[in-house]
Design a protein around this motif. Structure first.
Motif, PDB file in Angstrom:
ATOM      1  N   GLN A 259      -1.060 -15.591  18.123  1.00  8.84           N
ATOM      2  CA  GLN A 259      -1.656 -15.247  19.416  1.00  8.84           C
ATOM      3  C   GLN A 259      -1.252 -16.280  20.460  1.00  8.84           C
ATOM      4  OE1 GLN A 259      -5.921 -14.834  19.177  1.00  8.84           O
ATOM      5  NE2 GLN A 259      -5.753 -12.643  18.783  1.00  8.84           N
ATOM      6  N   LEU A 260      -0.704 -15.800  21.569  1.00  7.78           N
ATOM      7  CA  LEU A 260      -0.387 -16.676  22.697  1.00  7.78           C
ATOM      8  C   LEU A 260      -0.595 -15.881  23.981  1.00  7.78           C
ATOM      9  CD1 LEU A 260       2.925 -18.370  21.488  1.00  7.78           C
ATOM     10  CD2 LEU A 260       0.721 -19.513  21.767  1.00  7.78           C
ATOM     11  N   ASN A 261      -1.033 -16.564  25.026  1.00  3.04           N
ATOM     12  CA  ASN A 261      -1.143 -15.870  26.309  1.00  3.04           C
ATOM     13  C   ASN A 261       0.122 -16.107  27.136  1.00  3.04           C
ATOM     14  OD1 ASN A 261      -1.405 -18.385  27.545  1.00  3.04           O
ATOM     15  ND2 ASN A 261      -3.616 -18.323  27.455  1.00  3.04           N
ATOM     16  N   PHE A 262       0.131 -15.533  28.315  1.00  2.45           N
ATOM     17  CA  PHE A 262       1.339 -15.524  29.139  1.00  2.45           C
ATOM     18  C   PHE A 262       1.865 -16.930  29.410  1.00  2.45           C
ATOM     19  CE2 PHE A 262       3.569 -15.582  33.175  1.00  2.45           C
ATOM     20  CZ  PHE A 262       4.431 -14.500  33.071  1.00  2.45           C
ATOM     21  N   TYR A 263       0.977 -17.836  29.853  1.00  2.00           N
ATOM     22  CA  TYR A 263       1.446 -19.163  30.264  1.00  2.00           C
ATOM     23  C   TYR A 263       1.852 -20.030  29.075  1.00  2.00           C
ATOM     24  CZ  TYR A 263       0.072 -18.022  34.993  1.00  2.00           C
ATOM     25  OH  TYR A 263      -0.018 -17.413  36.215  1.00  2.00           O
ATOM     26  N   SER A 285       6.284  -1.940  25.009  1.00  2.00           N
ATOM     27  CA  SER A 285       6.655  -0.523  25.023  1.00  2.00           C
ATOM     28  C   SER A 285       7.345  -0.117  23.729  1.00  2.00           C
ATOM     29  CB  SER A 285       7.560  -0.226  26.223  1.00  2.00           C
ATOM     30  OG  SER A 285       8.854  -0.763  26.028  1.00  2.00           O
ATOM     31  N   HIS A 286       7.964  -1.087  23.038  1.00  2.00           N
ATOM     32  CA  HIS A 286       8.606  -0.819  21.748  1.00  2.00           C
ATOM     33  C   HIS A 286       7.640  -0.967  20.585  1.00  2.00           C
ATOM     34  CE1 HIS A 286      12.807  -2.060  23.481  1.00  2.00           C
ATOM     35  NE2 HIS A 286      12.343  -0.936  23.978  1.00  2.00           N
ATOM     36  N   SER A 287       6.379  -1.292  20.885  1.00  3.02           N
ATOM     37  CA  SER A 287       5.362  -1.547  19.853  1.00  3.02           C
ATOM     38  C   SER A 287       5.700  -2.759  18.993  1.00  3.02           C
ATOM     39  CB  SER A 287       5.167  -0.322  18.947  1.00  3.02           C
ATOM     40  OG  SER A 287       4.816   0.805  19.685  1.00  3.02           O
ATOM     41  N   MET A 288       6.536  -3.654  19.512  1.00  2.00           N
ATOM     42  CA  MET A 288       6.836  -4.896  18.787  1.00  2.00           C
ATOM     43  C   MET A 288       5.735  -5.925  19.045  1.00  2.00           C
ATOM     44  SD  MET A 288       9.730  -3.894  17.609  1.00  2.00           S
ATOM     45  CE  MET A 288      10.885  -5.145  17.101  1.00  2.00           C
ATOM     46  N   LEU A 289       5.193  -5.899  20.256  1.00  2.00           N
ATOM     47  CA  LEU A 289       4.074  -6.772  20.605  1.00  2.00           C
ATOM     48  C   LEU A 289       2.862  -5.920  20.941  1.00  2.00           C
ATOM     49  CD1 LEU A 289       5.545  -9.507  22.993  1.00  2.00           C
ATOM     50  CD2 LEU A 289       5.477  -9.496  20.513  1.00  2.00           C
ATOM     51  N   TYR A 290       1.683  -6.532  20.776  1.00  2.00           N
ATOM     52  CA  TYR A 290       0.441  -5.891  21.195  1.00  2.00           C
ATOM     53  C   TYR A 290      -0.229  -6.783  22.232  1.00  2.00           C
ATOM     54  CZ  TYR A 290       1.263  -3.227  16.946  1.00  2.00           C
ATOM     55  OH  TYR A 290       1.828  -2.442  15.985  1.00  2.00           O
ATOM     56  N   LYS A 291      -0.849  -6.140  23.211  1.00  2.00           N
ATOM     57  CA  LYS A 291      -1.533  -6.876  24.271  1.00  2.00           C
ATOM     58  C   LYS A 291      -3.008  -6.514  24.258  1.00  2.00           C
ATOM     59  CE  LYS A 291      -0.914  -5.529  28.579  1.00  2.00           C
ATOM     60  NZ  LYS A 291      -0.280  -5.323  29.897  1.00  2.00           N
ATOM     61  N   GLU A 292      -3.860  -7.543  24.337  1.00  2.00           N
ATOM     62  CA  GLU A 292      -5.297  -7.312  24.477  1.00  2.00           C
ATOM     63  C   GLU A 292      -5.865  -8.354  25.436  1.00  2.00           C
ATOM     64  OE1 GLU A 292      -7.681  -8.191  21.012  1.00  2.00           O
ATOM     65  OE2 GLU A 292      -6.030  -9.315  20.113  1.00  2.00           O
ATOM     66  N   TYR A 293      -7.084  -8.099  25.901  1.00  2.00           N
ATOM     67  CA  TYR A 293      -7.714  -9.012  26.851  1.00  2.00           C
ATOM     68  C   TYR A 293      -8.808  -9.813  26.156  1.00  2.00           C
ATOM     69  CZ  TYR A 293      -5.238  -6.736  30.630  1.00  2.00           C
ATOM     70  OH  TYR A 293      -4.251  -6.270  31.455  1.00  2.00           O
ATOM     71  N   GLN A 294      -8.755 -11.136  26.317  1.00  2.00           N
ATOM     72  CA  GLN A 294      -9.787 -12.027  25.801  1.00  2.00           C
ATOM     73  C   GLN A 294     -10.175 -12.985  26.916  1.00  2.00           C
ATOM     74  OE1 GLN A 294      -8.487 -14.047  22.227  1.00  2.00           O
ATOM     75  NE2 GLN A 294      -7.928 -12.139  21.191  1.00  2.00           N
ATOM     76  N   ASN A 295     -11.457 -12.990  27.266  1.00  2.80           N
ATOM     77  CA  ASN A 295     -11.952 -13.865  28.344  1.00  2.80           C
ATOM     78  C   ASN A 295     -11.123 -13.727  29.618  1.00  2.80           C
ATOM     79  OD1 ASN A 295     -13.877 -14.950  26.548  1.00  2.80           O
ATOM     80  ND2 ASN A 295     -12.362 -16.386  25.745  1.00  2.80           N
ATOM     81  N   GLY A 296     -10.779 -12.485  29.951  1.00  3.01           N
ATOM     82  CA  GLY A 296     -10.054 -12.225  31.191  1.00  3.01           C
ATOM     83  C   GLY A 296      -8.575 -12.557  31.136  1.00  3.01           C
ATOM     84  N   GLN A 297      -8.067 -12.920  29.956  1.00  6.33           N
ATOM     85  CA  GLN A 297      -6.650 -13.262  29.818  1.00  6.33           C
ATOM     86  C   GLN A 297      -5.921 -12.215  28.993  1.00  6.33           C
ATOM     87  OE1 GLN A 297      -5.278 -17.613  29.535  1.00  6.33           O
ATOM     88  NE2 GLN A 297      -7.031 -17.491  28.194  1.00  6.33           N
ATOM     89  N   GLU A 298      -4.649 -12.013  29.304  1.00  7.09           N
ATOM     90  CA  GLU A 298      -3.810 -11.156  28.480  1.00  7.09           C
ATOM     91  C   GLU A 298      -3.291 -11.973  27.304  1.00  7.09           C
ATOM     92  OE1 GLU A 298      -0.811  -9.766  31.121  1.00  7.09           O
ATOM     93  OE2 GLU A 298      -2.039  -8.147  31.918  1.00  7.09           O
ATOM     94  N   ILE A 299      -3.656 -11.545  26.078  1.00  6.86           N
ATOM     95  CA  ILE A 299      -3.231 -12.240  24.870  1.00  6.86           C
ATOM     96  C   ILE A 299      -2.227 -11.356  24.137  1.00  6.86           C
ATOM     97  CG2 ILE A 299      -3.972 -13.267  22.678  1.00  6.86           C
ATOM     98  CD1 ILE A 299      -5.088 -14.724  25.079  1.00  6.86           C
ATOM     99  N   TYR A 300      -1.101 -11.941  23.760  1.00  2.00           N
ATOM    100  CA  TYR A 300      -0.047 -11.196  23.074  1.00  2.00           C
ATOM    101  C   TYR A 300       0.019 -11.603  21.602  1.00  2.00           C
ATOM    102  CZ  TYR A 300       1.431  -9.995  27.770  1.00  2.00           C
ATOM    103  OH  TYR A 300       1.464  -9.525  29.052  1.00  2.00           O
TER     104      TYR A 300
END
Length: 561
Positions: A259-263, A285-300
């Protein structure tokens, strides 16, 4: 019913072909009953491999060119011998006539095998087809069509139903209770291993039917039997990825918790901001990564099956693995709470997310060690959290101390940097203290008017526990403005500054003095307070023998409060 083109996208084994087949079968049934607007269903597959239990088999690829596509349409109308006698332009002409005379439901399966140029030709063919035809496409890649459905992995509840059906279909009756019990008892771990991928679930249930033990599966031994499955699911997609896409996947694969966020990804990969956004969107879009929101952040996070494939099959180059793992470990070492008194001094709160904590801890370590970080290191700290005003303070403090840079250039840089930093901050106390530390730099540059304007704005805008600090900071700036006014014989202005400073000192000084602020900040303000009282001839005892504003960063290095 309004769309003539729809695409199913998702990673290998997720069920795109199965869904398309089910839809095509239903349409075929409706045609047979005379309940459909279509005359026929045409299924054209570009699939070139298939998994049979633990074996990956190559298939004859019936669809590898536009000519193959034309042949599959023409065979509905003509015999094969006639079709073989036609050249390409004639086939194209006959296809156009056929499409004018009948309505088809066409499924084009597994289009990820085509290049972008070949896909453009397929798109042009679909776009120019007469009205009334419907096209259903499947691909592991985003085909960049307007209407698409990402086929998601199974959630836990659907996985349980699917597992139950598979056990019933694949397992000998006598073995069913044992396998059902083993899966039920280890479901969470089993779901994590399979990542909700139906092909993977089926693969393991089939192996359990052939006496493979559940513990052997969950221990994740990289058995030879699993390699073909992973290769089937991911090889074609990996071969189509660019360098930045691979770098992002490698970065997530080497982390401890995936798990890592954008920054954090930006810090590790050093990919430019807008390019990083584009690359993340592409991988999602290729389903290689998943994105979810945790504490207002996008986590990949990385597809678990893909992650295990990259690690176990050593698909990440050795030098790249070491470099990325080292950077990932480095920032995780700074993911810890900040000392309570330090947090108070810097306006930091317990609401801070991981990136903010890591970024502030990195710069605080530099202050604590008395280091002078290079520009690259400071930029890396800011990359983790662009709202970290301590980096700008540290950098500009060092420039002011050096005395070899034009003060106006430094002043402009402080204005620009802090404007951006303040816009990036989410919490009021951090914004308040951003202005405080910005004012400390202004005092060094003798920009006292800027201090008073900023403090007025902050005191009017924010409810803060640092009100006394703000009041004394403004009073100190007014004290110096009074000195300047007196020096230039502007006596009425001098008196006004003195009166305002007197009011602020009386209201805020005792409250300010009682709080554990850095000696770095207190020294100038106490000195200013003493000078002010001396000028006003108040019979108030000096606080202590403070010197003018402290310019020694060692007082932050030692974090003296």
């Amino acid at each position: 019913h309004k769309n003539y083109l729809l695409s199913l996208t998702g990673d290998g084994g997720i069920g795109k072909t199965s869904i398309a087949y089910k839809v095509a079968y239903q349409v075929k049934e409706h045609i047979a009953k005379g309940e459909s607007e279509f005359d026929d269903v045409i299924w054209i597959s570009a699939k070139d491999q298939r998994i049979y239990f633990d074996e990956r088999r190559q298939l004859y690829q019936e669809f590898s060119s536009m000519e193959d596509l034309y042949n599959k349409i023409l065979v509905v109308f003509y015999d094969k011998k006639f079709i073989q006698g036609l050249d390409f332009p004639k086939k194209e002409e006959h296809v156009n006539q056929a499409l004018e005379s009948a309505k088809f439901f066409l499924v084009l399966d597994n289009l990820e095998v085509f290049s972008n140029e070949e896909l453009r030709a397929i798109h042009d063919f679909i776009k120019n087809a007469p009205l009334g035809h419907k096209f259903l496409l499947t691909s592991r890649h985003d085909l960049r069509v307007q209407e698409f459905i990402p086929v998601q992995k199974f959630d836990e509840s659907i996985s349980k139903i699917y597992i139950s059906d598979l056990i019933h279909d694949l397992v000998i009756k006598e073995k069913m209770p044992k396998i059902q019990w083993e899966i039920s008892d280890n479901f969470t771990a089993f779901y994590s291993v399979t990542n909700g991928n139906p092909l993977y679930i089926k693969f393991f249930i089939a192996q359990m039917a052939r006496n493979r033990d559940i513990k052997d599966i969950l221990n994740r031994r990289n058995l030879e039997g699993e390699k073909p499955l992973k290769a089937y699911c991911f090889d074609s997609t990996l071969s189509n990825l660019n360098a930045n896409e691979l770098l992002l996947m490698y970065s997530l694969a080497v982390t401890e918790n995936n798990q890592l966020n954008f920054y954090a990804l930006k810090y590790i990969t050093l990919i430019e901001h807008s390019e990083l956004q584009r690359t993340l969107e592409s991988l999602c879009s290729h389903s290689m990564l998943y994105k979810e929101y945790q504490n207002g952040q996008e986590i990949y996070s990385l597809n678990n099956l893909l992650r295990s494939y990259l690690i176990e099959e050593k698909r990440i180059p050795g030098a790249e693995y070491s470099r990325l793992h080292q950077k990932s470990r480095k920032i995780s070492n700074y993911d810890k709470d900040i000392n309570e008194k330090l947090a108070f001094n810097f306006g930091l709160t317990n609401k801070m997310n991981n990136n903010e904590c890591m970024s502030y801890n990195m710069i605080l370590e530099s202050l604590d060690n008395g280091e002078i970080p290079n520009e690259e290191h400071l930029q890396a700290i800011m990359t983790l959290y662009p709202g970290n005003y301590l980096v700008s303070f540290y950098k500009n403090f060092t420039k002011i101390k050096s005395n070899n840079i034009n003060p106006y250039n430094i002043y402009s840089e402080i204005n620009s940097e802090f404007a951006h930093i303040i816009s990036m901050n989410q919490y009021d106390e951090q914004i308040v203290m951003s202005y405080v530390w910005k004012s400390a730099l202004y005092i060094m540059l003798e920009k006292y008017d800027d201090v008073t304007k900023d403090i007025d704005y902050v005191m009017e805008t924010y409810e803060t526990e640092h009100k006394n600090l703000l009041g004394v900071l403004k009073a100190s700036a007014l004290n110096m403005l009074a000195v300047e006014a007196y020096r230039y014989n502007r006596y009425s202005k001098h008196d006004q500054y003195r009166e305002n400073a007197q009011s602020l000192f009386q209201e805020h000084f005792s409250g300010f003095l009682s709080k554990p602020y850095f000696f770095f900040l207190k020294r100038y303000m106490c000195f200013s307070y003493n000078k002010h009282n001396q000028h006003m001839q108040n019979n108030i005892k000096k606080v202590t023998d403070y010197a003018p504003f402290e310019r020694d960063l060692l007082l932050l290095k030692n974090q003296k409060l």
